[in-house]
Motif scaffolding. Structure first.
Motif, PDB file in Angstrom:
ATOM      1  N   TYR A 184       6.941   5.533 -14.988  1.00 49.10           N
ATOM      2  CA  TYR A 184       6.668   6.299 -13.778  1.00 49.10           C
ATOM      3  C   TYR A 184       6.303   7.740 -14.124  1.00 49.10           C
ATOM      4  O   TYR A 184       6.788   8.304 -15.110  1.00 49.10           O
ATOM      5  CB  TYR A 184       7.882   6.285 -12.856  1.00 49.10           C
ATOM      6  N   LEU A 185       5.479   8.337 -13.300  1.00 52.96           N
ATOM      7  CA  LEU A 185       5.083   9.727 -13.527  1.00 52.96           C
ATOM      8  C   LEU A 185       6.295  10.644 -13.562  1.00 52.96           C
ATOM      9  O   LEU A 185       6.351  11.589 -14.363  1.00 52.96           O
ATOM     10  CB  LEU A 185       4.110  10.169 -12.423  1.00 52.96           C
ATOM     11  N   GLY A 186       7.282  10.380 -12.707  1.00 50.31           N
ATOM     12  CA  GLY A 186       8.469  11.228 -12.663  1.00 50.31           C
ATOM     13  C   GLY A 186       9.318  11.179 -13.921  1.00 50.31           C
ATOM     14  O   GLY A 186      10.209  12.020 -14.100  1.00 50.31           O
ATOM     15  N   SER A 187       9.056  10.217 -14.793  1.00 45.72           N
ATOM     16  CA  SER A 187       9.831  10.096 -16.031  1.00 45.72           C
ATOM     17  C   SER A 187       9.217  10.877 -17.189  1.00 45.72           C
ATOM     18  O   SER A 187       9.830  10.944 -18.263  1.00 45.72           O
ATOM     19  CB  SER A 187       9.952   8.617 -16.425  1.00 45.72           C
ATOM     20  N   ARG A 188       8.034  11.456 -16.982  1.00 46.88           N
ATOM     21  CA  ARG A 188       7.386  12.201 -18.066  1.00 46.88           C
ATOM     22  C   ARG A 188       8.035  13.571 -18.189  1.00 46.88           C
ATOM     23  O   ARG A 188       7.890  14.440 -17.330  1.00 46.88           O
ATOM     24  CB  ARG A 188       5.889  12.366 -17.803  1.00 46.88           C
ATOM     25  N   LYS A 189       8.758  13.767 -19.291  1.00 47.64           N
ATOM     26  CA  LYS A 189       9.460  15.039 -19.507  1.00 47.64           C
ATOM     27  C   LYS A 189       8.491  16.196 -19.712  1.00 47.64           C
ATOM     28  O   LYS A 189       8.847  17.360 -19.504  1.00 47.64           O
ATOM     29  CB  LYS A 189      10.394  14.899 -20.706  1.00 47.64           C
ATOM     30  N   GLU A 190       7.250  15.882 -20.140  1.00 48.77           N
ATOM     31  CA  GLU A 190       6.275  16.946 -20.376  1.00 48.77           C
ATOM     32  C   GLU A 190       5.966  17.721 -19.095  1.00 48.77           C
ATOM     33  O   GLU A 190       5.694  18.918 -19.127  1.00 48.77           O
ATOM     34  CB  GLU A 190       4.968  16.375 -20.930  1.00 48.77           C
ATOM     35  N   PHE A 191       5.990  17.010 -17.953  1.00 46.92           N
ATOM     36  CA  PHE A 191       5.602  17.631 -16.693  1.00 46.92           C
ATOM     37  C   PHE A 191       6.792  18.193 -15.911  1.00 46.92           C
ATOM     38  O   PHE A 191       6.621  19.095 -15.100  1.00 46.92           O
ATOM     39  CB  PHE A 191       4.856  16.617 -15.812  1.00 46.92           C
ATOM     40  N   GLU A 192       7.977  17.642 -16.112  1.00 45.89           N
ATOM     41  CA  GLU A 192       9.184  18.109 -15.416  1.00 45.89           C
ATOM     42  C   GLU A 192       8.974  18.101 -13.901  1.00 45.89           C
ATOM     43  O   GLU A 192       9.223  19.086 -13.211  1.00 45.89           O
ATOM     44  CB  GLU A 192       9.555  19.529 -15.874  1.00 45.89           C
ATOM     45  N   LEU A 193       8.532  16.968 -13.364  1.00 47.85           N
ATOM     46  CA  LEU A 193       8.187  16.882 -11.952  1.00 47.85           C
ATOM     47  C   LEU A 193       9.394  16.505 -11.097  1.00 47.85           C
ATOM     48  O   LEU A 193      10.302  15.810 -11.546  1.00 47.85           O
ATOM     49  CB  LEU A 193       7.074  15.852 -11.747  1.00 47.85           C
ATOM     50  N   ASN A 194       9.389  16.975  -9.857  1.00 47.23           N
ATOM     51  CA  ASN A 194      10.413  16.636  -8.886  1.00 47.23           C
ATOM     52  C   ASN A 194      10.178  15.206  -8.407  1.00 47.23           C
ATOM     53  O   ASN A 194       9.149  14.902  -7.809  1.00 47.23           O
ATOM     54  CB  ASN A 194      10.349  17.631  -7.718  1.00 47.23           C
ATOM     55  N   LYS A 195      11.147  14.327  -8.652  1.00 41.21           N
ATOM     56  CA  LYS A 195      10.953  12.910  -8.345  1.00 41.21           C
ATOM     57  C   LYS A 195      10.832  12.647  -6.855  1.00 41.21           C
ATOM     58  O   LYS A 195      10.104  11.740  -6.433  1.00 41.21           O
ATOM     59  CB  LYS A 195      12.084  12.083  -8.950  1.00 41.21           C
ATOM     60  N   GLN A 196      11.518  13.442  -6.024  1.00 41.62           N
ATOM     61  CA  GLN A 196      11.411  13.232  -4.589  1.00 41.62           C
ATOM     62  C   GLN A 196      10.007  13.562  -4.086  1.00 41.62           C
ATOM     63  O   GLN A 196       9.484  12.885  -3.199  1.00 41.62           O
ATOM     64  CB  GLN A 196      12.440  14.086  -3.837  1.00 41.62           C
ATOM     65  N   VAL A 197       9.391  14.591  -4.662  1.00 41.62           N
ATOM     66  CA  VAL A 197       8.009  14.925  -4.289  1.00 41.62           C
ATOM     67  C   VAL A 197       7.074  13.779  -4.672  1.00 41.62           C
ATOM     68  O   VAL A 197       6.168  13.417  -3.907  1.00 41.62           O
ATOM     69  CB  VAL A 197       7.560  16.246  -4.955  1.00 41.62           C
ATOM     70  N   ILE A 198       7.303  13.185  -5.836  1.00 44.21           N
ATOM     71  CA  ILE A 198       6.479  12.048  -6.246  1.00 44.21           C
ATOM     72  C   ILE A 198       6.656  10.889  -5.269  1.00 44.21           C
ATOM     73  O   ILE A 198       5.683  10.219  -4.902  1.00 44.21           O
ATOM     74  CB  ILE A 198       6.823  11.614  -7.685  1.00 44.21           C
ATOM     75  N   ILE A 199       7.879  10.646  -4.830  1.00 47.81           N
ATOM     76  CA  ILE A 199       8.125   9.590  -3.837  1.00 47.81           C
ATOM     77  C   ILE A 199       7.345   9.881  -2.560  1.00 47.81           C
ATOM     78  O   ILE A 199       6.742   8.986  -1.960  1.00 47.81           O
ATOM     79  CB  ILE A 199       9.631   9.457  -3.550  1.00 47.81           C
ATOM     80  N   ASP A 200       7.342  11.156  -2.144  1.00 47.48           N
ATOM     81  CA  ASP A 200       6.575  11.534  -0.949  1.00 47.48           C
ATOM     82  C   ASP A 200       5.099  11.198  -1.123  1.00 47.48           C
ATOM     83  O   ASP A 200       4.449  10.672  -0.206  1.00 47.48           O
ATOM     84  CB  ASP A 200       6.739  13.021  -0.659  1.00 47.48           C
ATOM     85  N   PHE A 201       4.555  11.488  -2.302  1.00 46.23           N
ATOM     86  CA  PHE A 201       3.136  11.216  -2.541  1.00 46.23           C
ATOM     87  C   PHE A 201       2.875   9.718  -2.715  1.00 46.23           C
ATOM     88  O   PHE A 201       1.781   9.242  -2.390  1.00 46.23           O
ATOM     89  CB  PHE A 201       2.630  12.025  -3.744  1.00 46.23           C
ATOM     90  N   CYS A 202       3.867   8.984  -3.201  1.00 45.39           N
ATOM     91  CA  CYS A 202       3.726   7.520  -3.221  1.00 45.39           C
ATOM     92  C   CYS A 202       3.609   6.993  -1.796  1.00 45.39           C
ATOM     93  O   CYS A 202       2.832   6.063  -1.524  1.00 45.39           O
ATOM     94  CB  CYS A 202       4.921   6.882  -3.920  1.00 45.39           C
ATOM     95  N   ASN A 203       4.369   7.587  -0.883  1.00 39.87           N
ATOM     96  CA  ASN A 203       4.268   7.178   0.522  1.00 39.87           C
ATOM     97  C   ASN A 203       2.897   7.517   1.097  1.00 39.87           C
ATOM     98  O   ASN A 203       2.362   6.761   1.911  1.00 39.87           O
ATOM     99  CB  ASN A 203       5.376   7.853   1.332  1.00 39.87           C
ATOM    100  N   PHE A 204       2.325   8.654   0.681  1.00 37.23           N
ATOM    101  CA  PHE A 204       0.951   8.968   1.084  1.00 37.23           C
ATOM    102  C   PHE A 204       0.002   7.874   0.593  1.00 37.23           C
ATOM    103  O   PHE A 204      -0.886   7.428   1.315  1.00 37.23           O
ATOM    104  CB  PHE A 204       0.505  10.314   0.508  1.00 37.23           C
ATOM    105  N   ALA A 205       0.188   7.468  -0.671  1.00 37.47           N
ATOM    106  CA  ALA A 205      -0.685   6.453  -1.256  1.00 37.47           C
ATOM    107  C   ALA A 205      -0.601   5.148  -0.472  1.00 37.47           C
ATOM    108  O   ALA A 205      -1.604   4.472  -0.228  1.00 37.47           O
ATOM    109  CB  ALA A 205      -0.331   6.224  -2.724  1.00 37.47           C
ATOM    110  N   VAL A 206       0.618   4.772  -0.062  1.00 39.95           N
ATOM    111  CA  VAL A 206       0.801   3.553   0.718  1.00 39.95           C
ATOM    112  C   VAL A 206      -0.010   3.633   2.008  1.00 39.95           C
ATOM    113  O   VAL A 206      -0.699   2.681   2.397  1.00 39.95           O
ATOM    114  CB  VAL A 206       2.289   3.320   1.046  1.00 39.95           C
ATOM    115  N   LYS A 207       0.016   4.802   2.668  1.00 31.61           N
ATOM    116  CA  LYS A 207      -0.720   4.965   3.928  1.00 31.61           C
ATOM    117  C   LYS A 207      -2.224   4.944   3.701  1.00 31.61           C
ATOM    118  O   LYS A 207      -2.975   4.297   4.428  1.00 31.61           O
ATOM    119  CB  LYS A 207      -0.300   6.271   4.601  1.00 31.61           C
ATOM    120  N   PHE A 208      -2.681   5.688   2.683  1.00 29.35           N
ATOM    121  CA  PHE A 208      -4.124   5.816   2.462  1.00 29.35           C
ATOM    122  C   PHE A 208      -4.764   4.534   1.945  1.00 29.35           C
ATOM    123  O   PHE A 208      -5.918   4.234   2.262  1.00 29.35           O
ATOM    124  CB  PHE A 208      -4.414   6.963   1.480  1.00 29.35           C
ATOM    125  N   PHE A 209      -4.025   3.771   1.148  1.00 27.74           N
ATOM    126  CA  PHE A 209      -4.617   2.606   0.505  1.00 27.74           C
ATOM    127  C   PHE A 209      -4.205   1.291   1.146  1.00 27.74           C
ATOM    128  O   PHE A 209      -4.530   0.232   0.627  1.00 27.74           O
ATOM    129  CB  PHE A 209      -4.269   2.592  -0.987  1.00 27.74           C
TER     130      PHE A 209
END
Length: 213
Positions: A184-209
């Motif tokens: 998962y993108l949220g597991s990449r330590k190089e980026f240090e991303l907020n996993k909840q934000v990624i979940i939000d964007f996954c929900n966007f993807a579900v709607k758009f696609f």
């Protein structure tokens, strides 16, 4: 039955406009109609039935790819990353259209350019990012162009449910993205991303696609 997204009247395609609403949004400009479909650019259409199969597939896949790119761009921007569009299509708009069917070393190199350069605001480290959409949620080395030169690039795969990430080096090691893999993108330590934000964007993807083939 497909309905106009403005007034609810019948239209040919889901998510589209009826003729009257389309005219209103385009300042009353007259448009040509073929079987209730609105035609804006006659050069792209086969008047026996709209876009021919080749043009339809090309436009459809381009739109899917651009939606996926926008999702990832906005995801990184929302987390404070610096995001720079890198692909030649962004440097010279329209060049990819001109290169359709062109087979040369230069054209091949242009097509291979990653979509983005992103910079981590915490470390200032920069990364090449290539964005792909796959309904299947699968991506392997065979899906990259042959002799892909950006071995330090990160492939971010948007599917209808998840956003995953893998490096070109990892693909060459035999790893791949599958519907059940844990990359998962949220597991990449190089980026240090907020996993909840990624979940939000996954929900966007579900709607758009939703409904996308």
């Amino acid at each position: 039955m497909p309905e106009c997204i403005v007034c609810g009247e019948y239209t040919k395609f889901n998510g589209g406009h009826c003729y009257d609403c389309y005219k209103k949004e385009n300042n009353g400009k007259e448009v040509k109609l073929k079987d209730n479909a609105i035609i804006e650019d006659a050069d792209d259409f086969n008047f026996d039935g709209g876009l021919d199969d080749k043009q339809w597939n090309y436009r459809y896949n381009m739109i899917k790819g651009r939606i996926a790119e926008t999702l990832i761009q906005e995801l990184f921007l929302s987390l404070g990353f610096n995001v720079f569009r890198y692909g030649m299509e962004n440097t010279i708009p329209g060049i990819m259209e001109l290169l359709k069917g062109v087979k040369s070393d230069v054209a091949t190199e242009i097509r291979r350019m990653p979509d983005f350069v992103v910079q981590n605001p915490n470390t200032n480290e920069v990364f090449f990012v290539e964005v792909k959409f796959r309904k299947s949620g699968m991506f392997a080395l065979k899906d990259l162009p042959k002799d892909y030169p950006y071995r330090n690039a990160y492939i971010i795969l948007v599917s209808k449910k998840h956003i995953r990430c893998i490096t070109v080096d990892e693909l060459e090691e035999g790893k791949e993205i599958t519907p059940t893999s844990k990359n998962y993108l949220g597991s990449r330590k190089e980026f240090e991303l907020n996993k909840q934000v990624i979940i939000d964007f996954c929900n966007f993807a579900v709607k758009f696609f939703e409904g996308v083939e």
